[in-house]
Design a protein around this motif. Structure first.
Motif, PDB file in Angstrom:
ATOM      1  N   HIS A 146      26.243  -7.646  40.186  1.00 44.29           N
ATOM      2  CA  HIS A 146      24.935  -8.061  40.711  1.00 44.29           C
ATOM      3  C   HIS A 146      23.951  -6.915  40.529  1.00 44.29           C
ATOM      4  O   HIS A 146      23.811  -6.050  41.394  1.00 44.29           O
TER       5      HIS A 146
ATOM      6  N   HIS B 174      19.926  -6.178  38.823  1.00 41.16           N
ATOM      7  CA  HIS B 174      18.739  -6.754  38.183  1.00 41.16           C
ATOM      8  C   HIS B 174      18.118  -5.713  37.256  1.00 41.16           C
ATOM      9  O   HIS B 174      17.401  -4.832  37.716  1.00 41.16           O
TER      10      HIS B 174
ATOM     11  N   PRO C 133      22.082 -11.442  37.738  1.00 41.81           N
ATOM     12  CA  PRO C 133      22.015 -12.819  38.221  1.00 41.81           C
ATOM     13  C   PRO C 133      20.625 -13.440  38.110  1.00 41.81           C
ATOM     14  O   PRO C 133      20.462 -14.607  38.433  1.00 41.81           O
TER      15      PRO C 133
ATOM     16  N   LYS D 256      22.794 -19.282  38.788  1.00 42.94           N
ATOM     17  CA  LYS D 256      22.476 -18.797  40.135  1.00 42.94           C
ATOM     18  C   LYS D 256      21.574 -19.790  40.849  1.00 42.94           C
ATOM     19  O   LYS D 256      20.602 -20.270  40.272  1.00 42.94           O
TER      20      LYS D 256
ATOM     21  N   HIS E  78      25.587 -11.739  49.121  1.00 44.99           N
ATOM     22  CA  HIS E  78      24.931 -11.113  50.266  1.00 44.99           C
ATOM     23  C   HIS E  78      25.734 -11.231  51.549  1.00 44.99           C
ATOM     24  O   HIS E  78      26.356 -12.248  51.830  1.00 44.99           O
TER      25      HIS E  78
ATOM     26  N   ASP F  59      23.548  -5.505  43.959  1.00 43.08           N
ATOM     27  CA  ASP F  59      22.226  -6.143  43.987  1.00 43.08           C
ATOM     28  C   ASP F  59      21.123  -5.127  43.686  1.00 43.08           C
ATOM     29  O   ASP F  59      20.013  -5.249  44.206  1.00 43.08           O
TER      30      ASP F  59
END
Ligand SMILES: [Zn+2]
Length: 480
Positions: free
Chosen positions: A80, A82, A126, A202, A260, A383
């Motif tokens: 995860h 970005h 994702p 996603k 999460h 994330d």
């Protein structure tokens, strides 16, 4: 002899990209498919793959690396991250990044190397948006898998975007009322996503941040259609959900992975047990064998950005361009901190930091610990950068997420599994990744210290192997 050999190994570098066969001699293998570390092994990498693992002498190779006293592990997979995002700026299409194109450019050039610096050799993005091409066109970069987002105009995250540039990140807009044959039906969109080479889908379960609920979520019928089409296309579904009611919707929709932690429930007390309804939800996660991404760095990043010294972290110097670090010190870069202050009704910075770093992290830890006690596989997923916080930097955040797992009670071998084979299995790439075994892609790490001895060992990387090519860690440092 030893001196000459040292000279040889210090010379291998990007220029060694032509070398096809590499022998790693006399190394200790640490891999989750093994009951115990394998000592004194010779590992031959050929044509990007692991060709041989043996205690016998190997004589045919182009380059030899002495593995004595060192540890060979699979490369880390962060499922995860970005890559379109610039910490502190946004997704790269948002105003702050477009106002500073030179800083953005320098950052994007370094970012793939920063992930490699911390041993991340596979990434799942994702929500790639429009700016991931910089990543895959870099000379060296972690192997890149992406999920594509299915959303509608009325649901998060599309509903929250107010300008055309930000909206342009969403290529796969579904019309929930469209018939199967229509171009924008769920079925057509899933086919388009599969044809684009994506590795997963996603979907977001988000009706509002914190306790707010102002947005609709995808209808049960739409979710059912997505599930059915995704199954046909063999694409796992990753769900964004961080409140109990949202994770319940994700469970009902039969998703494969939930991203999460559970940060929004009740009041945190260290000695207090998890509430019954949370336990019930987690029991269903366990029973359904769902992948679970705690992403504790989202919360840590929100807390740490409020700490005055975070931009002076010595770790930033290896992975963050100087120009971006300097920008973090300007008043313009404080916009997100200002937003947090407003959100917390003008509470002091230290108290805001504590609310995240103590209470919410504490709640996330209890969830992780509950799952790990049930032997439920956790996925390493940072994330990165998690929010517009500049406390989370590429690669470093992945390492910090691993440390957060230890804080939550995972053993070092469970962290190894979370960082390697668990992710490979959930994204259906375990035939090529996740362990040090013959036939797999040679994305590997040579560590100076044993990762089953201390979590800090993951920060003792000597060499990163990317498809069999050795890269010295020092070569990846940004501010040399
Ligand atoms: Zn995310």
């Amino acid at each position: 002899m030893i001196r000459i050999f040292l000279l040889v190994i210090s010379l291998y570098s990007f220029s060694a990209l032509a070398i096809n066969t590499v022998l790693i001699e006399n190394v200790t293998i640490v891999s989750s498919h093994l009951q115990a570390a394998k000592l004194r092994m010779n590992v031959l990498l050929d044509d990007g793959r692991i060709a041989q693992i043996t205690q016998n002498k190997i004589t045919n190779y182009a380059l030899k690396i002495d593995g004595s006293g060192k540890f060979l592990t699979p490369g880390i997979m962060d499922s995860h991250a970005h890559v379109s995002s610039i910490p502190g700026m946004g997704f790269g299409v948002e105003p702050m990044a477009t106002m500073h194109p030179k800083i953005a450019e320098e950052y994007y050039q370094q970012q793939p190397k920063s992930f490699l610096y911390y041993g991340v050799t596979q990434i799942v993005d994702p929500n790639p948006g429009v700016n991931f091409k910089h990543f895959i066109s870099a000379d060296i970069h972690p192997d890149y898998l992406r999920c594509e987002v299915i959303t509608t105009e009325k649901t998060f995250p599309y509903v929250e975007k107010t300008d055309d540039l930000s909206r342009s990140m969403f290529t796969y807009l579904v019309d929930e009322n469209a018939k199967e044959s229509a171009r924008n039906s769920v079925e057509s969109i899933v086919t388009d996503i599969a044809n684009s080479g994506a590795a997963c889908i996603k979907i977001y379960f988000e009706d509002g941040y914190g306790n707010a609920s102002q947005w609709p979520t995808l209808s049960p019928k739409t979710l059912q259609r997505i599930k059915l089409s995704a199954k046909k296309a063999n694409l796992p579904i990753l769900a964004h959900a961080n409140a109990l009611d949202m994770q319940q919707l994700a469970l009902a929709a039969n998703v494969d992975i939930i991203a999460h932690g559970m940060w929004n429930w009740g009041k945190y007390r260290r000695d207090k047990q998890l509430p019954k309804e949370i336990k019930e939800k987690l029991n269903r996660v366990i029973a359904n064998e769902l992948g679970y991404m705690p992403t504790q760095r989202v919360i840590a990043g929100l807390g740490e950005v409020m700490l005055p010294d975070i931009v002076s972290s010595p770790e930033f110097l290896s992975v963050t361009p100087k120009s971006l670090i300097d920008w973090y010190k300007t008043s313009e870069a404080q916009w997100f901190k200002e937003e947090l202050r407003v959100g917390f009704d003008g509470m002091g910075d230290e108290s805001i930091a504590a609310a995240f770093l103590y209470g919410r992290i504490g709640k996330g830890n209890k969830v992780i610990s509950y799952l790990s006690k049930a032997k439920h596989p956790i996925l390493l997923a940072s994330d990165f950068p998690g929010s517009p916080s500049f406390a989370n930097q590429p690669g470093l955040t992945t390492f910090q997420e691993m440390k957060a797992m230890v804080d939550a009670g995972l053993s070092l071998s469970e962290v190894l599994e979370a960082a390697t084979i668990n992710n490979a299995k959930k994204f259906k790439i375990e035939n090529n990744y996740g362990t040090v075994e013959v036939g797999k892609i040679a994305n590997l790490l040579l560590l100076k210290n044993n990762p089953l001895g201390s979590i800090e060992s993951w920060n003792s990387i000597d060499t990163i192997f990317l498809h069999g090519k050795p890269i010295h860690r020092e070569e990846l440092v940004v501010n040399k």
